[in-house]
Motif scaffolding. Structure first.
Motif, PDB file in Angstrom:
ATOM      1  N   THR A   3       0.802  -1.229   0.000  1.00  0.00           N
ATOM      2  CA  THR A   3       0.000   0.000   0.000  1.00  0.00           C
ATOM      3  C   THR A   3       0.835   1.279   0.000  1.00  0.00           C
ATOM      4  O   THR A   3       0.608   2.175  -0.816  1.00  0.00           O
ATOM      5  N   GLU A   8      -3.249   0.814 -13.321  1.00  0.00           N
ATOM      6  CA  GLU A   8      -3.881   0.929 -12.002  1.00  0.00           C
ATOM      7  C   GLU A   8      -3.416  -0.245 -11.148  1.00  0.00           C
ATOM      8  O   GLU A   8      -3.186  -1.338 -11.656  1.00  0.00           O
ATOM      9  N   LYS A  50      -4.555  -2.119  -7.439  1.00  0.00           N
ATOM     10  CA  LYS A  50      -5.553  -2.165  -6.371  1.00  0.00           C
ATOM     11  C   LYS A  50      -5.141  -3.149  -5.291  1.00  0.00           C
ATOM     12  O   LYS A  50      -4.709  -4.258  -5.588  1.00  0.00           O
ATOM     13  N   ASN A  91      -6.689  -5.310  -2.309  1.00  0.00           N
ATOM     14  CA  ASN A  91      -7.883  -5.889  -1.696  1.00  0.00           C
ATOM     15  C   ASN A  91      -7.393  -6.567  -0.422  1.00  0.00           C
ATOM     16  O   ASN A  91      -6.945  -7.717  -0.471  1.00  0.00           O
TER      17      ASN A  91
END
Length: 131
Positions: free
Chosen positions: A41, A69, A71, A73
């Motif tokens: 992150t 992009e 992501k 999760n």
């Protein structure tokens, strides 16, 4: 630098040109270690300044694509939306994914923090995503 390969879901993006690929999961890998998806992150904003995708972690060669992009999760996966380069090599790799000859994706990263879980497994809790 560590390199980990993940066999996971690879699907075309909504635009029909890009590909969503699983880059990491918290599952035990073949080295007997775990990487928490959320460990990336903090480094994603820095990575997105130069979001290169390299073939075989070869820094001496040009990229085969870029991440559009990334992501996280938490507890499930780190996924990347990838656009392959229009170069010969970029398009060859894309074709190999389309033909399902390639079915895994690998990330390069620098482990920053880790701990051992109850079973003694090494768990990466913070990593710097490189490619």
């Amino acid at each position: 630098m560590e390199k980990k390969s993940f066999v996971g879901q690879i699907r075309k993006g909504h635009d029909g040109e890009s590909y969503w690929m699983t880059a990491s999961t918290p599952a035990l890998d073949r080295d007997g270690e775990k990487i928490l998806p959320e460990s990336f992150t903090k480094s994603i904003p820095r990575y997105m300044k130069n979001p290169v995708i390299l073939w075989g972690h070869d820094y001496s060669k040009l990229p085969i694509g870029k991440a559009l992009e990334v992501k996280v999760n938490p507890g499930k996966s780190l996924t990347m939306n990838i656009q392959f380069a229009g170069t010969k090599v970029g398009q060859e790799v894309r074709q190999l994914f389309d033909e399902k000859i390639l079915n895994s994706f690998s990330v390069g990263f620098i482990p920053k923090e880790s701990e051992r879980d109850k079973s003694g497994t090494l768990v990466y809790t913070e990593c710097e995503l490189l490619e």
